[in-house]
Design an enzyme around this catalytic site. Structure first.
Site, mmCIF file in Angstrom:
data_model
loop_
_atom_site.group_PDB
_atom_site.id
_atom_site.type_symbol
_atom_site.label_atom_id
_atom_site.label_comp_id
_atom_site.label_asym_id
_atom_site.label_seq_id
_atom_site.Cartn_x
_atom_site.Cartn_y
_atom_site.Cartn_z
ATOM 1 N N ARG A 102 -17.006 -53.092 5.236
ATOM 2 C CA ARG A 102 -16.237 -54.088 4.282
ATOM 3 C C ARG A 102 -16.408 -53.532 2.867
ATOM 4 N NH1 ARG A 102 -17.052 -59.880 6.119
ATOM 5 N NH2 ARG A 102 -17.360 -60.310 4.051
ATOM 6 N N HIS A 132 24.095 -46.210 -14.004
ATOM 7 C CA HIS A 132 24.303 -44.903 -14.815
ATOM 8 C C HIS A 132 23.757 -43.903 -13.949
ATOM 9 C CE1 HIS A 132 24.966 -47.492 -18.481
ATOM 10 N NE2 HIS A 132 23.916 -48.192 -18.084
ATOM 11 N N CYS A 163 -19.199 -59.143 0.129
ATOM 12 C CA CYS A 163 -20.635 -59.117 0.751
ATOM 13 C C CYS A 163 -20.600 -59.450 2.379
ATOM 14 C CB CYS A 163 -21.495 -60.003 0.112
ATOM 15 S SG CYS A 163 -21.550 -59.717 -2.000
ATOM 16 N N GLU A 210 7.103 -52.009 -7.764
ATOM 17 C CA GLU A 210 6.047 -51.738 -6.955
ATOM 18 C C GLU A 210 6.600 -52.096 -5.346
ATOM 19 O OE1 GLU A 210 3.236 -51.247 -6.876
ATOM 20 O OE2 GLU A 210 2.139 -52.361 -5.305
ATOM 21 N N TRP A 226 -21.516 -56.029 -2.575
ATOM 22 C CA TRP A 226 -20.494 -55.511 -3.104
ATOM 23 C C TRP A 226 -20.459 -56.316 -4.507
ATOM 24 C CZ3 TRP A 226 -16.657 -52.323 -3.525
ATOM 25 C CH2 TRP A 226 -15.333 -52.594 -4.335
ATOM 26 N N ASN A 275 -22.475 -64.720 -0.162
ATOM 27 C CA ASN A 275 -21.284 -64.036 -0.208
ATOM 28 C C ASN A 275 -20.361 -65.254 -1.122
ATOM 29 O OD1 ASN A 275 -19.000 -62.953 0.085
ATOM 30 N ND2 ASN A 275 -18.830 -63.226 2.183
ATOM 31 N N GLY A 276 -19.812 -64.698 -2.117
ATOM 32 C CA GLY A 276 -18.897 -65.752 -2.900
ATOM 33 C C GLY A 276 -19.468 -65.640 -4.497
ATOM 34 N N GLU A 320 5.397 -45.488 0.368
ATOM 35 C CA GLU A 320 4.087 -44.982 0.720
ATOM 36 C C GLU A 320 3.635 -45.397 2.144
ATOM 37 O OE1 GLU A 320 0.926 -46.146 -1.638
ATOM 38 O OE2 GLU A 320 1.601 -48.001 -2.009
ATOM 39 N N LYS A 356 5.546 -49.739 -2.508
ATOM 40 C CA LYS A 356 4.905 -49.842 -1.357
ATOM 41 C C LYS A 356 5.771 -49.699 -0.135
ATOM 42 C CE LYS A 356 1.765 -50.936 -2.079
ATOM 43 N NZ LYS A 356 1.074 -50.868 -3.376
ATOM 44 N N LYS A 403 -7.154 -43.091 -1.313
ATOM 45 C CA LYS A 403 -7.338 -44.376 -2.054
ATOM 46 C C LYS A 403 -7.748 -44.400 -3.408
ATOM 47 C CE LYS A 403 -7.833 -49.147 -2.039
ATOM 48 N NZ LYS A 403 -6.509 -49.711 -2.251
HETATM 49 C C1 G6P Z 1 -3.933 -43.941 -5.466
HETATM 50 C C2 G6P Z 1 -4.110 -45.280 -4.627
HETATM 51 C C3 G6P Z 1 -2.790 -46.402 -5.287
HETATM 52 C C4 G6P Z 1 -3.537 -46.773 -6.500
HETATM 53 C C5 G6P Z 1 -3.689 -45.682 -7.351
HETATM 54 C C6 G6P Z 1 -4.496 -45.963 -8.767
HETATM 55 O O1 G6P Z 1 -3.005 -43.587 -5.603
HETATM 56 O O2 G6P Z 1 -3.454 -44.906 -3.393
HETATM 57 O O3 G6P Z 1 -2.936 -47.453 -4.484
HETATM 58 O O4 G6P Z 1 -2.627 -47.697 -7.107
HETATM 59 O O5 G6P Z 1 -4.607 -44.620 -6.783
HETATM 60 O O6 G6P Z 1 -5.819 -46.298 -8.481
HETATM 61 P P1 G6P Z 1 -6.732 -47.162 -9.407
HETATM 62 O O7 G6P Z 1 -8.094 -47.309 -8.292
HETATM 63 O O8 G6P Z 1 -6.923 -46.492 -10.755
HETATM 64 O O9 G6P Z 1 -6.293 -48.570 -9.544
#
Ligand code: G6P
Length: 594
Positions: free
Chosen positions: A27, A490, A2, A467, A71, A97-98, A474, A471, A589
């Site tokens: 935000r 393998h 928020c 992961e 939010w 906010n919190g 991407e 990261k 996103k």
């Molecule tokens: C997109 C984003 C990723 C995310 C994935 C799943 O590919 O770029 O960062 O992990 O979607 O998104 P979700 O909102 O379902 O966690």
């Protein structure tokens, strides 16, 4: 998260509050509202954009007011749940906010004392508590109210007949903006930067009282002087709180995200999710569905749930499940999705439900589609994530999984208590990783020069390798692959050479010896090895080319500290390569198409 703003001065408050709220839009928010003190309190709020709220507003006459972008965390985005919230008589307006962890208890108590509530929010208890304690001194009433509250807050209080704004904070930021015959309070700098660049940062426990001509701050019961700062940031810099990218800001928010998310779960008076609903389906296994980073969280979740609850768990890609998995359909399922809008995950939830299954969603966005179509939702409190690469939402998802597992585990009390203590210590451990940023940066500079990188892990850290690789690829566009360490021989061995560094995640658990063997195999093929190892394991330096040390935690929590280190590694590698970190090419996103 928020956003909050308060204004008091010589000018009309309404246009200033609205323009400050539009500066807080970055935000992320779902609702907004303002309250202006004139002869009474005028409150306007709704689940709309700031621009839409401005269009329907009458001209309010008043030179003091508060505003909020919400939010949602407790209760869906709606007009009643939007801030400001008021007391029974509509004299006191509060923006917050919190997260108030004990709000259910406080609400019950206040209802039994005759207060009536209109919203589902945790915030609404605050104006009622202030109303309860008010006997002519607003600051004293606020101090008394805050003593009752457990959790985090940054609040601003506006009361009819009191020509001032009162603000207080604990674990949520709050600043005072110093103007000329006018003053401001805000959750962050962008909200006030159009009006002033002189600010005071309030500290935890501070209560700030501002009028048009005065600023007073009380800390621990006595008046204190807090330093004034002059902000030289542009609005854009200020939105990132001085960090170069949203991704770095979000990585640094993780200690707070863990605290907030766990705070919610550990204080819950009712079970976080009805486990029986997803286990009592006749089939004794759990299915976890997700995409992208959330899928990697699902894979970690498999290890957590199998170890702590003792039920077989399958983690499946939602996009794949949609085309097979008929045999898995009649089972209890967990769907993990930060946005709650990923098309493949939504389709998987619908498919499962259509086949008679029950689904608990773990989502970060209140009111998102996933939360509406799932049978139940466990929310994470990561706040809005702006950078495309998921960081803090992953960590928050792990907290949800740890807590789901712990609240349904059959562990003996001492092991369970030990794990809860370990969870409570995680914010500090993650902070330690963040404090070793310079060391990780060195590793990133080294990696940034390569074209191909392997990440290897074993057991619960195998998904961490996935992961880490995700990261890196991407945001830095370096080709990276995550592998179970035992699988490298393998096939991928054919690719190993001095041009292919390998990042080895070395956990101090039953995989340790096997991982050392894998590292030796890799070294024998000429690849440089960077080890990610826990404190006390510095000796591994003799085997590898360099070591990144992370704090020692119970092995089950090692994915948290290891992932944060790998997030920083990817971030700095991308920065050394001059990439567009927050908005990488070709990525979105929220992926709302199949
Ligand atoms: C997109 C984003 C990723 C995310 C994935 C799943 O590919 O770029 O960062 O992990 O979607 O998104 P979700 O909102 O379902 O966690």
């Amino acid at each position: 998260m928020c956003g909050i703003i308060g204004y008091i001065g010589q000018r009309q408050a309404q246009p200033i509050l609205l323009s400050s709220l539009s500066r807080l839009e970055y935000r992320g928010y779902d609702s907004c509202g303002i309250a202006v003190a004139s002869s009474g309190l005028e409150v306007y709020k709704d689940a709309v954009r700031v621009e839409a709220l401005a269009k329907v507003l009458l001209q309010l006459d008043g030179t003091a007011g508060v505003g909020h972008t919400r939010w949602a965390t407790h209760g869906e985005p709606s007009q009643v749940n939007a801030h400001p919230h008021c007391d029974c008589n509509g004299n006191i307006a509060v923006v917050h906010n919190g997260v108030i962890n004990n709000f259910q208890k406080l609400k019950q108590q206040l209802i039994s004392e005759g207060h009536s509530f209109v919203s589902e929010t945790d915030t609404e208890v605050i104006p009622h508590l202030i109303e309860k304690y008010y006997d002519g001194n607003l600051e004293k009433a606020i101090e008394a109210a805050l003593l009752d509250i457990e959790g985090s807050y940054a609040i601003i209080v506006l009361m009819v007949g009191e020509p001032k704004l009162v603000a207080a904070r604990r674990d949520s930021p709050l600043i005072i903006g110093i103007g000329d015959r006018e003053n401001f309070i805000a959750s962050d700098v962008p909200a006030i930067l159009d009006y002033t660049n002189r600010v005071i940062y309030l500290e935890d426990g501070d209560i700030g009282v501002i009028t048009a001509d005065s600023i007073k701050v009380r800390g621990e019961g006595t008046e204190v002087k807090r330093k004034q700062h002059r902000i030289s940031w542009s609005i854009e810099d200020a939105q990132k709180a001085g960090y170069e990218h949203f991704m770095l800001k979000e990585i640094h928010e993780q200690p707070k995200v863990i605290r907030d998310t766990l705070g919610r779960y550990l204080s819950a008076t009712e079970p976080v999710a009805d486990w029986a609903m997803i286990t009592d389906t006749g089939l004794e296994n759990i299915l976890i569905l997700a995409c992208g980073t959330s899928y990697n969280a699902a894979l970690v979740g498999k290890y957590i749930l199998e170890e702590l609850v003792g039920i077989p768990v399958r983690a499946e890609l939602a996009s794949e499940f949609n085309y097979y998995g008929q045999a898995l359909a009649r089972t209890g399922a967990i769907a993990i999705t930060q946005s709650g809008e990923t098309a493949d995950t939504l389709k998987a939830i619908k498919r499962l439900k259509g086949l008679g299954g029950k689904v608990v969603a773990i989502a970060n966005v209140v009111g998102s589609t996933a939360s509406r179509i799932a049978d139940q939702t466990v929310y994470t409190l990561a706040g809005p994530e702006i950078s495309v690469a998921a960081t803090k939402s992953f960590t928050a998802q792990l907290m949800a999984l740890y807590w789901l597992a712990l609240s349904h585990s059959k562990l003996d009390i001492s092991r369970r208590d030990g794990l809860i203590t370990g969870l409570r210590r995680l914010p500090g451990k993650v902070q330690q990783v963040l404090d070793s940023e310079d060391e990780i940066k060195e590793g990133a500079e080294y990696l940034s020069k390569y074209k191909d990188v392997f990440f290897i892990g074993r057991g619960i850290n195998f998904p961490v390798a996935l992961e880490g690789a995700l990261k890196l690829k991407e945001i830095s566009y370096i080709h990276a692959e995550g592998y179970a360490a035992g699988e490298l021989k393998h096939g991928p061995f054919a690719l190993l050479s001095s041009d292919t560094p390998v990042i080895a995640i070395v956990a101090q658990d039953n995989t340790y010896e096997a991982m050392l063997t894998n590292i030796k195999e890799v070294k024998a093929r000429g690849s440089p090895v960077v080890a990610l190892a826990g404190e006390g394991n510095e000796a591994i330096g003799e085997l590898v080319d360099s070591v990144i040390i992370v704090p020692q935690v119970d092995a089950i929590f090692s994915p948290v500290v290891n992932t944060v280190a790998l997030q920083l590694l990817a971030y700095y590698a991308a920065r050394f390569r001059g990439c567009s970190i927050d908005f990488p090419r070709n990525l979105a996103k929220s992926v709302t198409v199949e």
